[in-house]
Write a protein that holds these residues in place. Structure first.
Motif, short mmCIF file in Angstrom:
data_model
loop_
_atom_site.label_atom_id
_atom_site.label_comp_id
_atom_site.label_asym_id
_atom_site.label_seq_id
_atom_site.Cartn_x
_atom_site.Cartn_y
_atom_site.Cartn_z
N THR A 181 0.80 -1.31 -0.01
CA THR A 181 -0.04 0.15 0.10
C THR A 181 0.78 1.31 0.06
N PRO A 182 1.86 1.67 -0.99
CA PRO A 182 2.33 2.89 -1.10
C PRO A 182 1.41 4.07 -1.40
N ASN A 183 2.00 5.10 -1.14
CA ASN A 183 1.28 6.32 -1.75
C ASN A 183 1.82 6.51 -3.09
N ASP A 184 1.44 7.59 -3.92
CA ASP A 184 1.83 7.60 -5.02
C ASP A 184 3.36 7.94 -5.18
N THR A 185 3.77 8.81 -4.33
CA THR A 185 5.37 9.15 -4.02
C THR A 185 6.21 7.93 -4.04
N ASP A 200 3.10 7.36 -16.51
CA ASP A 200 1.46 7.32 -16.48
C ASP A 200 1.10 6.14 -15.41
N LEU A 201 0.30 6.58 -14.51
CA LEU A 201 -0.01 5.80 -12.92
C LEU A 201 -0.53 4.50 -13.60
N GLU A 202 -1.47 4.38 -14.50
CA GLU A 202 -2.24 3.16 -14.94
C GLU A 202 -1.18 2.20 -15.33
N ASN A 213 3.56 -10.98 -7.91
CA ASN A 213 2.34 -11.47 -7.34
C ASN A 213 1.89 -10.89 -6.07
N VAL A 214 1.83 -9.61 -6.10
CA VAL A 214 1.35 -9.02 -4.96
C VAL A 214 0.01 -7.96 -5.06
N LYS A 215 -0.80 -7.67 -4.35
CA LYS A 215 -2.21 -6.93 -4.59
C LYS A 215 -1.71 -5.39 -4.43
N LEU A 216 -1.73 -4.71 -5.34
CA LEU A 216 -1.03 -3.13 -5.13
C LEU A 216 -2.01 -2.32 -5.17
N ILE A 217 -2.26 -1.52 -4.20
CA ILE A 217 -2.96 -0.30 -3.58
C ILE A 217 -2.18 0.88 -3.68
N VAL A 218 -2.44 1.98 -4.46
CA VAL A 218 -1.96 3.02 -4.48
C VAL A 218 -2.72 4.21 -3.72
N ARG A 220 -3.74 8.16 -3.22
CA ARG A 220 -3.50 9.32 -3.85
C ARG A 220 -3.93 10.51 -3.15
N GLY A 221 -3.93 10.74 -1.90
CA GLY A 221 -4.38 11.91 -1.40
C GLY A 221 -6.01 12.31 -1.84
N SER A 222 -5.95 13.50 -2.32
CA SER A 222 -7.42 13.93 -2.55
C SER A 222 -7.79 13.30 -3.94
N GLN A 223 -7.00 12.39 -4.78
CA GLN A 223 -7.74 11.76 -5.94
C GLN A 223 -7.88 10.23 -5.28
N GLY A 224 -8.02 10.00 -4.13
CA GLY A 224 -8.44 8.78 -3.71
C GLY A 224 -7.66 7.67 -3.84
N SER A 225 -7.86 6.50 -4.12
CA SER A 225 -6.95 5.21 -4.04
C SER A 225 -7.21 4.42 -5.44
N SER A 226 -6.31 3.79 -5.92
CA SER A 226 -6.14 3.03 -7.11
C SER A 226 -5.63 1.59 -6.62
N PHE A 227 -6.30 0.87 -7.38
CA PHE A 227 -5.59 -0.60 -7.29
C PHE A 227 -5.94 -1.46 -8.45
N VAL A 228 -5.05 -2.50 -8.36
CA VAL A 228 -5.11 -3.31 -9.42
C VAL A 228 -5.76 -4.71 -9.07
N GLU A 229 -6.72 -5.08 -10.01
CA GLU A 229 -7.34 -6.56 -9.94
C GLU A 229 -7.85 -7.08 -11.17
N ASN A 230 -7.64 -8.22 -11.33
CA ASN A 230 -7.76 -8.96 -12.68
C ASN A 230 -7.16 -8.09 -13.85
N GLY A 231 -6.21 -7.92 -13.76
CA GLY A 231 -5.59 -6.93 -14.97
C GLY A 231 -6.23 -5.59 -15.26
N GLN A 232 -6.71 -5.10 -14.24
CA GLN A 232 -7.16 -3.88 -14.63
C GLN A 232 -7.13 -2.73 -13.41
N MET A 233 -7.02 -1.40 -13.59
CA MET A 233 -6.79 -0.61 -12.42
C MET A 233 -8.17 0.08 -12.16
#
Length: 301
Positions: A181-185, A200-202, A213-218, A220-233
């Motif tokens: 669970t890193p932040n964007d920086t 490009d973040l995506e 093989n790790v579930k990644l959640i980034v 992003r402050g005021s922009q919320g949070s992004s995660f990857v699942e099943n090959g999609q952000m």
């Protein structure tokens, strides 16, 4: 009964509020000075425990006035601190936070946190073994983090690493991590250390996730949070609120995320709960003061 173990740092935070940050070589005056309990381990444990889940905090403090104050403060939370190590003749960790209206800068002296070693993990191995989730960060020695994650995986415990403050992650450590669970920086630093960033973040998140093989959640402050699942952000946005203090928002996210994962929530639901909790946390001053209870979170949901 579901259980979370948080292994990490405990600090006394000294907040100095200023109109702006000083330039190099410049002296300015602070408007106010506040002492508050902090440290990523402490903050994340409080955030998780306020969700009503059994939470144990493992870490080290000094046998000084700040250490006593931290124990007294945390004893008022629904949090098991009985296994904290009290280091003799060692000072408790201190973080000096320079707080402006919309931002902050932090300088940390680790103190007793540097004594959170492999023996600390061994002393509490049964607590980790009985956990549903182990959550840790990088404000304690990275060798301790790696050992704890390795042991947790041997026991079948779900693991979450919040790589903050960012340090280069040793080769092989990722095999012991279920959620990162890193932040964007921090994620940008990860990319620079492992892959060539596209900017490009995506694209970068998908590229990194394909290789690990790790579930990644980034976050992003005021922009919320992004995660990857099943090959999609997927991005979960956050609501607009009156921001008072952003300190501890990331820790709130991680504590609530750990709770949701322990409760077997779907990844999207877990991220959404954590985003809302982090959003609510910035409406009050101090890292822990704005952290919501489960009742407050459910009311917002």
């Amino acid at each position: 009964m579901k259980k979370i173990v948080v292994l990490g740092s405990l600090n006394m935070d000294m907040f100095m509020t200023t109109e702006r940050l000083p330039m190099i070589g410049e002296t300015i005056c602070s408007d106010q000075l506040h002492y508050m309990v902090g440290g990523k381990g402490s903050n994340q444990a409080v955030a998780a425990s306020r969700m009503g889940i059994y939470t144990s905090l493992l870490g080290c403090i000094g046998n000084d006035a700040f250490g006593e104050k931290i124990q007294k403060h945390l004893s008022k939370e629904s949090l098991d601190i009985s296994s904290l190590n009290i280091e003799k003749d060692i000072s408790t960790g201190i973080a000096t936070v320079f707080k402006t209206k919309n931002n902050n800068a932090i300088v940390v002296n680790p103190g007793a946190n540097n004594y959170c070693d492999l023996q600390t993990v061994e002393q509490n191995i049964q607590i980790i073994k009985q956990a549903d989730v182990l959550l840790t960060q990088l404000e304690i020695p990275i060798e301790t983090v790696e050992y704890a994650l390795q042991k947790a995986k041997e026991f079948g415990v779900t693991t979450i690493l919040n790589p903050a403050p960012y340090k280069e992650i040793p080769t092989g450590l990722l095999q012991y991590i279920d959620y990162l669970t890193p932040n964007d920086t921090e994620f940008e630093s990860m990319m620079n250390g492992e892959l060539e960033s596209s900017g490009d973040l995506e694209t970068d998140m998908l590229e990194w996730s394909m290789r690990n093989n790790v579930k990644l959640i980034v976050t992003r402050g005021s922009q919320g949070s992004s995660f990857v699942e099943n090959g999609q952000m997927t991005t979960v946005p956050c609501s607009s609120v009156d921001v008072v203090d952003t300190t501890g928002a990331g820790d709130t996210f991680n504590g609530i995320f750990a709770y949701a994962i322990a409760e077997k929530k779907e990844l999207r639901d877990a991220v959404r709960m954590a985003v809302i909790g982090a959003t609510l946390s910035v409406t009050a001053f101090g890292a822990q003061r704005g952290m919501p209870s489960l009742k407050e979170l459910e009311k917002y949901l």
